[in-house]
Write a protein that holds these residues in place. Structure first.
Motif, short mmCIF file in Angstrom:
data_model
loop_
_atom_site.label_atom_id
_atom_site.label_comp_id
_atom_site.label_asym_id
_atom_site.label_seq_id
_atom_site.Cartn_x
_atom_site.Cartn_y
_atom_site.Cartn_z
N SER A 1 -44.90 54.09 -13.12
CA SER A 1 -45.71 54.35 -14.19
C SER A 1 -44.98 55.50 -15.20
CB SER A 1 -46.87 54.73 -13.98
OG SER A 1 -47.70 54.74 -14.97
N PHE A 2 -45.54 55.88 -15.95
CA PHE A 2 -45.25 57.24 -16.88
C PHE A 2 -46.39 57.90 -16.46
CE2 PHE A 2 -42.68 55.39 -20.63
CZ PHE A 2 -41.50 55.93 -19.83
N SER A 3 -46.36 59.50 -16.67
CA SER A 3 -47.20 60.40 -16.15
C SER A 3 -48.29 60.60 -17.54
CB SER A 3 -46.56 61.93 -15.96
OG SER A 3 -46.08 62.40 -17.15
N GLY A 4 -47.85 60.40 -18.59
CA GLY A 4 -48.42 60.79 -19.89
C GLY A 4 -48.25 62.09 -20.04
N ALA A 5 -48.63 62.72 -21.27
CA ALA A 5 -48.40 64.06 -21.78
C ALA A 5 -49.28 64.96 -22.34
CB ALA A 5 -47.01 64.08 -22.32
N LEU A 6 -49.91 66.00 -21.70
CA LEU A 6 -50.61 67.01 -22.49
C LEU A 6 -49.79 68.12 -23.12
CD1 LEU A 6 -53.72 66.90 -20.01
CD2 LEU A 6 -53.24 65.75 -22.08
N ALA A 7 -48.71 68.55 -22.35
CA ALA A 7 -47.93 69.74 -22.76
C ALA A 7 -46.85 69.35 -23.64
CB ALA A 7 -47.52 70.37 -21.66
N TRP A 8 -46.34 68.26 -24.02
CA TRP A 8 -45.29 67.83 -24.57
C TRP A 8 -44.89 68.39 -25.98
CZ3 TRP A 8 -40.53 66.24 -23.19
CH2 TRP A 8 -39.61 65.88 -24.26
N PRO A 9 -46.19 68.44 -26.76
CA PRO A 9 -45.90 69.23 -28.03
C PRO A 9 -45.49 70.74 -28.04
CG PRO A 9 -47.95 67.84 -28.07
CD PRO A 9 -47.73 67.85 -26.57
N TYR A 10 -45.53 70.97 -26.87
CA TYR A 10 -45.29 72.57 -26.76
C TYR A 10 -44.06 72.61 -25.82
CZ TYR A 10 -49.93 72.61 -28.10
OH TYR A 10 -51.30 72.08 -28.64
N MET A 11 -43.10 71.64 -25.93
CA MET A 11 -42.07 71.60 -25.03
C MET A 11 -40.97 72.70 -25.43
SD MET A 11 -38.63 70.59 -24.99
CE MET A 11 -38.59 69.13 -26.32
N TYR A 12 -40.73 73.05 -26.55
CA TYR A 12 -39.89 73.84 -26.86
C TYR A 12 -40.75 75.40 -27.07
CZ TYR A 12 -35.93 76.00 -29.33
OH TYR A 12 -34.81 76.97 -29.47
N PRO A 13 -40.09 76.36 -26.71
CA PRO A 13 -40.80 77.58 -26.49
C PRO A 13 -40.95 78.20 -27.80
CG PRO A 13 -38.80 77.85 -25.34
CD PRO A 13 -38.90 76.40 -25.85
N TRP A 14 -41.16 77.69 -28.76
CA TRP A 14 -41.40 78.34 -30.04
C TRP A 14 -42.38 77.78 -31.13
CZ3 TRP A 14 -41.07 82.94 -32.31
CH2 TRP A 14 -41.20 82.96 -33.65
N PRO A 15 -43.42 78.31 -31.62
CA PRO A 15 -43.67 79.64 -31.11
C PRO A 15 -44.15 79.92 -29.59
CG PRO A 15 -45.73 78.38 -32.28
CD PRO A 15 -44.36 77.44 -32.24
N GLN A 16 -44.18 81.15 -29.52
CA GLN A 16 -44.47 81.38 -28.11
C GLN A 16 -45.72 80.98 -27.66
OE1 GLN A 16 -45.56 85.74 -26.89
NE2 GLN A 16 -43.44 85.53 -25.81
N ARG A 17 -45.71 80.40 -26.28
CA ARG A 17 -46.70 79.57 -25.85
C ARG A 17 -47.91 80.69 -25.30
NH1 ARG A 17 -42.39 75.81 -23.96
NH2 ARG A 17 -42.16 76.99 -22.16
N PRO A 18 -48.99 80.62 -25.57
CA PRO A 18 -50.15 81.57 -24.95
C PRO A 18 -49.76 81.29 -23.54
CG PRO A 18 -51.12 79.99 -26.64
CD PRO A 18 -49.64 79.51 -26.32
N ALA A 19 -50.17 82.58 -22.80
CA ALA A 19 -50.19 82.68 -21.30
C ALA A 19 -51.09 81.49 -20.70
CB ALA A 19 -50.55 84.07 -20.85
N GLY A 20 -50.82 80.86 -19.88
CA GLY A 20 -51.78 79.93 -19.17
C GLY A 20 -51.85 78.61 -19.72
N LEU A 21 -51.04 78.26 -20.90
CA LEU A 21 -51.18 76.91 -21.61
C LEU A 21 -50.66 75.91 -20.67
CD1 LEU A 21 -52.00 75.46 -24.38
CD2 LEU A 21 -49.48 75.71 -24.89
#
Length: 351
Positions: free
Chosen positions: A137-157
């Motif tokens: 299977s695939f895992s799905g994705a909640l964080a993928w839109p934030y894969m590249y670290p710019w803009p800086q990701r909020p702590a804990g995201l």
């Protein structure tokens, strides 16, 4: 050491409304004619497979297995790539992924996610009815839109995204444990589990659950410029499935890993038919043998250039040529003189 089973063929890219690719009988005969010994079922394709029947009826599964064997192939596993994708969908992808779901739940993210979880659980039950002990299977994705670290990701995201991913998958793993079936994630860009670090982030959150495992596909690692041979050694105890797919990565002054929004044939990294890319399959098959991999070598055709039927035919022979029939003895056994404790001590100067 173990000899890999194969070749197998993932049917997703070949199923269509045209005969012989529009029925279970026809497509399994065709796969055997091309030289395959096994087939991986795209569980969402109603022309080939009925998930509800497979999860509820052993007789249906026995008929499916029997027809495949009559036509010359085994069932390697069930794929729930599309349903697994829907276990976790970021709102940015709601529209793009909505057509993966049953019409009755489209446009309703909550109902769609519940349907997806039910589908993956049914695939596990169906796998057991088919006599199979692993599914992909695939895992799905909640964080993928934030894969590249710019803009800086909020702590804990990212932590929150993976905490939630673990909450959604843990009940599925527990269901898999009850049925003796491994869930194998295809490590793949576009998924939250797209490399070793991200796999470990989920694994830690589910307490190293025994049913949380991997499908190994070197093509997706090549396109990320990863060391795909080292990956095999690091995760050999979690790799339970294997897609044999080739790829090439040829960066230019204009494009690299991200591809410049170009079509597949115009990207620096693209999938190729077996033997046409850069993957070192000789080393991979050697490592698979010495790592005691006990599954199937399944061809997944996704070439950007070659015709699929040519890729399938060539792929079957390619896998046959690369599978290593492991030896049952050492090459220098003819020099063996048997065990002699006294002689051993004498050789060590121990009298």
């Amino acid at each position: 050491m173990k000899t890999i089973k194969g070749p197998g063929l993932f049917l997703a890219q070949f199923a269509s409304d045209e005969a012989p690719f529009n029925s279970w009988d026809g497509i399994t005969k065709q796969a055997a004619d091309w030289g395959y010994k096994g087939v991986e079922i795209p569980s969402w394709d109603g022309r080939l497979f009925d998930m509800d029947k497979a999860a509820s009826s052993k007789d249906y599964c026995d008929d499916l297995v029997g027809k495949a064997r009559e036509n010359g192939v085994e069932i390697t596993d069930l794929s729930t790539h599309l349903q697994g994708q829907l276990v976790a969908v970021h709102p940015a992808y709601d529209t793009a992924f909505d057509n993966f779901a049953a019409p009755s739940v489209r446009g309703n993210p909550t109902a769609r996610q519940e349907w997806a979880v039910d589908q993956v659980k049914k695939s596990i039950t169906a796998s057991r009815n088919l006599g199979i002990d692993r599914t992909v299977s695939f895992s799905g994705a909640l964080a993928w839109p934030y894969m590249y670290p710019w803009p800086q990701r909020p702590a804990g995201l990212v932590d929150e995204a993976f905490d939630e991913l673990a909450r959604r998958w843990r009940p599925i793993f527990d269901h898999a444990e009850d049925h003796g079936v491994d869930v194998c994630f295809e490590i793949h860009p576009g998924e939250d589990l797209h490399d070793g670090d991200t796999f470990e982030m989920l694994l830690e959150r589910v307490d190293n659950h025994a049913r949380c495992n991997m499908l190994y596909d070197p093509s997706h690692l090549v396109l990320q410029c990863m060391d795909y041979l080292d990956h095999l050694d690091i995760y050999k105890d979690r790799i339970r499935m294997f897609h044999v797919k080739d790829a090439e990565f040829k960066p230019t002054g204009r494009k690299g890993v991200y591809g410049g929004y170009q079509s597949w044939e115009n990207r620096a990294g693209r999938f190729r038919s077996l033997g046409d890319g850069q993957v070192d399959f000789k080393s991979i098959f050697s490592k698979m043998a010495t790592n005691n991999f006990d599954g199937w070598a399944v061809v997944e055709w996704e070439c950007a250039i070659k015709h699929p039927e040519d890729g399938a035919i060539e792929g079957a022979q390619f896998v046959k040529d690369n599978i290593i029939r492991v030896t049952e003895k050492a090459f220098d056994d003819f020099t063996q003189d048997g065990a002699d404790a006294g002689a051993n001590r004498k050789m060590l100067g121990l009298g």
